[in-house]
Design a protein around this motif. Sequence first.
Motif: not given
Length: 232
Positions: A25-32, A53-59, A114-118
Amino acid sequence: MNVIITKDKVEAGKKAFELVEKAIHNDASVLGLATGSTPETLYKEMRASNTDYSNLISINLDEYKGLPADHPQSYHTFMQENLFNAKPFKKSFIPDGLGDEEDEVKRYNKTIEEYPIDLQILGIGTNAHIGFNEPGTSFLQETHVEKLTEATINANKRYFKSEEDVPKYAFSMGIKSILSAKKILLMAFGENKAEAVYNMLNGPITEQVPASILQTHNDVTVIIDEAAASKL
Ligand SMILES: N[C@@H]1[C@@H](O)[C@H](O)[C@@H](COP(=O)(O)O)O[C@@H]1O
């Protein structure tokens, strides 16, 4: 570190899910993301939710070296079954267990850059390892291949036919990369994690207790059940 003690892992999964939702909700877009039995109740909540979750990146943190993605015990398979089949992400990164060591390490470090983890989800090993960063690993390590300790092989053999089948090496995100996440959410359940939890929270910061470095991060939430909190 903010410590939340819950009755059991089901309640912990719900609490963790609330924190994940809040971060998104607070704009996290990359989940580790993490594997192992610990995040299962969180992933169950995520699967059952209406969240897209289809707009998010996961690592993901790690993968066994030598296991193909479609191996039943690979972390690729774990993530498909526990989360991605039900909730696909825009892009999901997991180290390639069959990848050339040097290329894979480079690729993964580049991905994290490239995708810093939020928000980084973590479990903890009985020897306080995080990801597959075993005791003695430098706090300055980025992605690398880690030799697994006897304790870890022993703890993870429950998923394999026999101890010989447990891979002895794994690709793991390093401690430095884990610490670069904006927020960290670590979970631990059961009596066998109580000592690791105690050392992480109250012990000296030392490479012998990899999770103790989390004391230096400014946004860590630890969700543990009563058994894991029993030595606090
Ligand atoms: N690489 C994973 C870790 O990410 C995990 O936190 C740990 C604990 O596993 P479990 O959650 O099954 O207790 O074991 C594995 O070695």
